[in-house]
Scaffold this motif. Structure first.
Motif, PDB file in Angstrom:
ATOM      1  N   LEU A 193      -1.934   7.627   1.745  1.00  0.00           N
ATOM      2  CA  LEU A 193      -2.789   8.673   1.169  1.00  0.00           C
ATOM      3  C   LEU A 193      -2.748   9.863   2.114  1.00  0.00           C
ATOM      4  O   LEU A 193      -3.174   9.759   3.275  1.00  0.00           O
ATOM      5  CB  LEU A 193      -4.220   8.161   1.023  1.00  0.00           C
TER       6      LEU A 193
ATOM      7  N   HIS B 124      -3.813  10.027  -8.513  1.00  0.00           N
ATOM      8  CA  HIS B 124      -3.148   8.885  -7.871  1.00  0.00           C
ATOM      9  C   HIS B 124      -2.700   7.827  -8.872  1.00  0.00           C
ATOM     10  O   HIS B 124      -1.833   7.013  -8.570  1.00  0.00           O
ATOM     11  CB  HIS B 124      -4.090   8.219  -6.857  1.00  0.00           C
TER      12      HIS B 124
ATOM     13  N   ILE C  25      -3.516   3.481  -0.195  1.00  0.00           N
ATOM     14  CA  ILE C  25      -3.877   3.143  -1.564  1.00  0.00           C
ATOM     15  C   ILE C  25      -3.410   1.712  -1.824  1.00  0.00           C
ATOM     16  O   ILE C  25      -2.209   1.427  -1.774  1.00  0.00           O
ATOM     17  CB  ILE C  25      -3.228   4.097  -2.578  1.00  0.00           C
TER      18      ILE C  25
ATOM     19  N   ASP D 196      -9.810   4.895   3.032  1.00  0.00           N
ATOM     20  CA  ASP D 196      -9.755   6.182   3.734  1.00  0.00           C
ATOM     21  C   ASP D 196     -10.080   5.964   5.210  1.00  0.00           C
ATOM     22  O   ASP D 196     -11.154   5.454   5.555  1.00  0.00           O
ATOM     23  CB  ASP D 196     -10.759   7.143   3.095  1.00  0.00           C
TER      24      ASP D 196
ATOM     25  N   ARG E 130      -7.506   0.372  -5.069  1.00  0.00           N
ATOM     26  CA  ARG E 130      -8.577   1.031  -4.333  1.00  0.00           C
ATOM     27  C   ARG E 130      -7.966   1.881  -3.229  1.00  0.00           C
ATOM     28  O   ARG E 130      -6.847   1.645  -2.772  1.00  0.00           O
ATOM     29  CB  ARG E 130      -9.521  -0.006  -3.711  1.00  0.00           C
ATOM     30  N   VAL E 131      -8.741   2.895  -2.810  1.00  0.00           N
ATOM     31  CA  VAL E 131      -8.327   3.769  -1.711  1.00  0.00           C
ATOM     32  C   VAL E 131      -9.076   3.344  -0.457  1.00  0.00           C
ATOM     33  O   VAL E 131     -10.296   3.129  -0.491  1.00  0.00           O
ATOM     34  CB  VAL E 131      -8.609   5.247  -2.039  1.00  0.00           C
TER      35      VAL E 131
ATOM     36  N   TYR F 110       0.849  -1.186   0.000  1.00  0.00           N
ATOM     37  CA  TYR F 110       0.000   0.000   0.000  1.00  0.00           C
ATOM     38  C   TYR F 110       0.888   1.240   0.000  1.00  0.00           C
ATOM     39  O   TYR F 110       2.015   1.206   0.505  1.00  0.00           O
ATOM     40  CB  TYR F 110      -0.901   0.031   1.247  1.00  0.00           C
TER      41      TYR F 110
ATOM     42  N   PRO G 165      -9.659   5.442  -6.535  1.00  0.00           N
ATOM     43  CA  PRO G 165      -8.607   6.461  -6.412  1.00  0.00           C
ATOM     44  C   PRO G 165      -8.936   7.685  -7.256  1.00  0.00           C
ATOM     45  O   PRO G 165      -9.671   7.614  -8.248  1.00  0.00           O
ATOM     46  CB  PRO G 165      -7.364   5.740  -6.925  1.00  0.00           C
TER      47      PRO G 165
END
Length: 732
Positions: free
Chosen positions: A184, A224, A200, A209, A206-207, A181, A220
């Motif tokens: 972010l 990114h 990320i 959060d 995928r992000v 990862y 994303p």
């Protein structure tokens, strides 16, 4: 990993349990002091639902540091077990101290675990001691992953820290250490620092959060994508390089799209084999939140990528008599074979043993056989006894939650094993086994102690016995030459904890006193002495006269006594009395109070009285004659010299050799001892290396180790001997 969902069902209200070894993961947290291991363990426990009935982490305690000393010192000093349940898998987290003085606790954690999480601070980097532990794990093929913490620090740089890990841990294959990862970053704070708000996923693209305190998954942002593509391609190439599917690389280079499921399966297999080491980021949750940054991703890696106990080879076993036995398998239906990896005492429960079960099943109230190797040089005796197992429990801070059994692969706390000590094997009483011991560091820092009062003196022996039983890295010595009680420890912090436990846990107040080495005396040249013991005070008198000659002998000769009396000047029955008196005086010393060695004493002449001579009189005359001879001779003080072997990184060889020379040491030679390591051999007076365990750590930045063994006694330089005598006179 990135494609998995939070399938966890809360584990609040009871201890996690496992029915099969496949449902277990044993993970040790490794890293330098202050890297954030304990904080990470608590964050994982919180994310895994390790709550009290109020839905919060227990107030006033942590899930790992429950020792009063740890609360006062604000650092871990012992191995702690934190069980966490995630997705129907029980994870035994083993939180180890990061301070070098408690490396024995670290080694116990490595023994009990099947995989390791190396926790490194983005603000502090990787120290030499952590690098050495990584190399040890690599030597035995233990699976490893890296967790970067302290990303909230203004000096933190995830990319730079990842590059350092690739260089330090990757060695010749930096692509075996890659991030799964990327951080972010959120909005810039008023102080100019940009916090990490999420992760990320490189495989899932995928992000995740975490800015709300819970993980929120989304696509994303466009900015990114270039960053993801570069790092993702390198990660995929690293995974494929470790894949068992030899066609995968050809397909990838030919432009084929490798599906995410295949990549994750190959990644997990490579992690479990110990050939690929993912890098992740983690941070504690905000106040009131349940999920900290990266905690869910870490739990997914542990449950999906780290091996089960059944996939790891168990230690070799024999019978207690040393006969070989077949290798153990991690089978609950197999023969019982468990090992005590840590021993502690509770003021209310008594002795508590942390046990790793390698085979079979351990149940409360059953009788087991306790076999122990013993470490006689450290005050530990061999064990070969039957003992009844007490209650089994799973710890959470100061709370012990009862469990009905412990299957192969699991860890459990066992109460009231009064004879078992750390390193002992538990097995069936009708089929006793003994496990191969793990390497314990040698305690090389001596501290002499005395009871503070008469009341403490009465409790000292029992308190020390319990203290040493808990900690096999500690050695208890009753020095017969200096008459001191000496605790051999690993460092100053180890000493502080030992003395505090004596005071707080066992009620024994002790004082640390200067440690004395075992000096000797000898004659520098030939001398003569006359012992005259004549007393007449009415009644039976005392009469004995003897004349002796003393000459020095080579080192290691001891004391020789020669009879050259002629004509019966000293009756035959009293010649042994003269020798006894000479040897008794030699044991007391003739100049500075140290034993006399390496001399030949020749009895030449003497006189006796038919009535007043006696055994006691000639013993006294022999002692007087030796003291008289010492007045006419140069008496040398002999100091013990140790053969020292120092294993150190190549860049510190020069400073180490210079330091040894400053300690009056003689360097005998150096030789390579593996990649980037050198073994330095030297002879050094023991009086100069009392604190070498501390000083070497400073000189080598924690990367040096040494061993010592007695070589011989040799004359001390005259100026130092004179100074020592002056100090003794002042003390008297």
């Amino acid at each position: 990993m990135g494609d998995r969902r939070d399938a966890h069902a809360g584990a609040a209200g009871g201890a996690p349990a496992a029915d099969r070894p496949e449902g277990l993961r044993n993970v040790v947290l490794v890293g330098h002091s202050g890297a954030g291991k304990t904080t990470l363990a608590e964050a994982l426990a919180l994310a895994g639902g390790a709550m009290n009935r109020c839905g919060r982490v227990e107030e006033g305690t942590t899930v790992s540091d429950f020792d009063e000393i740890e609360h006062r010192q604000q650092r871990s000093v012992q191995l702690s077990l934190i069980p966490v349940e995630w997705g129907n898998i029980k994870i035994n987290l083993l939180d180890t101290p990061g301070y070098a003085d408690f490396v024995g606790e670290l080694r116990a954690g490595l023994r009990a675990a099947d995989a390791a999480l190396f926790v490194v601070s983005a603000a502090d980097g990787v120290d030499g001691a952590t690098r050495m532990v990584w190399e040890e794990c690599a030597a035995v093929g233990m699976p490893r992953a890296v967790v970067v913490t302290h990303l909230e620090n203004a000096r933190a740089d995830f990319d730079e820290m990842t590059a350092i890990c690739q260089r330090v841990f990757g060695g010749d294959d930096p692509d075996a250490v890659l991030p799964l990862y990327l951080p972010l970053y959120g909005e810039e704070a008023p102080d100019g620092h940009t916090p990490v708000a999420g992760l990320i996923g490189l495989l899932s693209q995928r992000v995740y959060d975490y800015s709300s305190g819970e993980r929120v998954e989304r696509d994303p942002d466009p900015e990114h994508l270039p960053l993801i593509e570069e790092a993702r391609n390198r990660l995929i190439e690293g995974i494929i390089a470790e894949s068992e599917d030899e066609t995968l690389m050809d397909r990838y280079l030919g432009g084929a799209e490798i599906d995410q499921k295949t990549l994750i399966e190959d990644l997990e297999r490579a992690v479990a084999r110990g050939t690929f080491h993912p890098v992740l980021a983690a941070a504690p949750p905000p106040e009131g939140a349940r999920h900290g940054l990266g905690t869910l991703e870490l739990l997914e890696l542990i449950t999906g990528g780290f091996p089960t106990p059944a996939e790891r080879e168990a230690p070799a076993v024999t019978t207690p008599q040393g006969a070989p036995r077949p290798p153990l398998e991690c089978d609950p239906d197999g023969p019982l074979a468990a090992e005590v990896v840590k021993t502690s005492s509770d003021p209310y429960v008594g002795r508590i043993s942390l046990v790793r079960v390698f085979s079979g099943m351990l149940r409360p109230d059953e009788t087991v056989h306790v076999s122990g190797h013993g470490l006689e040089d450290r005050g530990h005796e061999d064990h070969d006894v039957d003992e009844r197992v007490g209650a089994l429990s799973s710890p959470f801070g100061k709370t012990q939650r009862p469990v009905p059994r412990a299957i192969a692969g699991d860890l459990v706390c066992v109460a009231k094993l009064t004879r078992a000590e750390t390193g002992d094997t538990l097995s069936a009483k009708d089929d006793p086994l003994l496990m191969e011991p793990w390497i314990m560091p040698d305690p090389l820092l001596p501290v002499a102690i005395e009871a503070h009062s008469k009341a403490d003196e009465d409790k000292l022996s029992q308190g020390l016995a319990r203290l040493v039983a808990e900690d096999p890295t500690m050695c208890l010595e009753q020095n017969q030459d200096t008459h001191q009680v000496v605790l051999w420890c690993l460092g100053e912090a180890h000493v502080d904890v030992a003395l505090e436990r004596l005071r707080g846990r066992y009620g024994v107040q002790v004082d640390a006193v200067p440690y004395r080495v075992s000096l000797r005396e000898t004659f520098g040249d030939k001398a003569a002495g006359r012992g005259r013991h004549v007393k007449q005070s009415g009644g039976h008198g005392q009469f004995a006269i003897c004349e002796i000659e003393v000459e020095p002998l080579p080192v290691g000769s001891g004391i020789e006594f020669v009879d050259k009396v002629v004509g019966g000047a000293v009756p035959r029955q009293f010649i042994p009395s003269v020798e006894k008196g000479v040897r008794a005086q030699a044991a007391k010393g003739v100049a500075a109070g140290y034993p006399v060695v390496d001399i030949r004493v020749t009895l030449l002449d003497g006189k006796a009285h038919s009535v007043d001579s006696s055994d006691a009189a000639f013993q006294t005359a022999g002692a007087l004659a030796l003291r008289e001879a010492a007045k006419d001779s140069r008496i040398h003080l002999l100091e013990p010299v140790a053969e020292v072997q120092v294993l150190v990184s190549d860049e510190y060889v020069g400073p180490v050799m210079s330091d040894l020379a400053g300690r009056r040491g003689r360097v005998l030679g150096t030789e390579p001892a593996g990649p980037g390591r050198t073994l330095v051999r030297a002879e050094v007076p023991e009086i100069e290396i009392g604190r070498y365990a501390i000083d070497l750590r400073s000189i080598s930045h924690g990367t040096g180790r040494f061993s010592r063994s007695y070589a011989r006694h040799e004359p001390m330089p005259p100026q130092l001997a004179a100074k020592l005598r002056e100090e003794q006179e002042e003390t008297r």
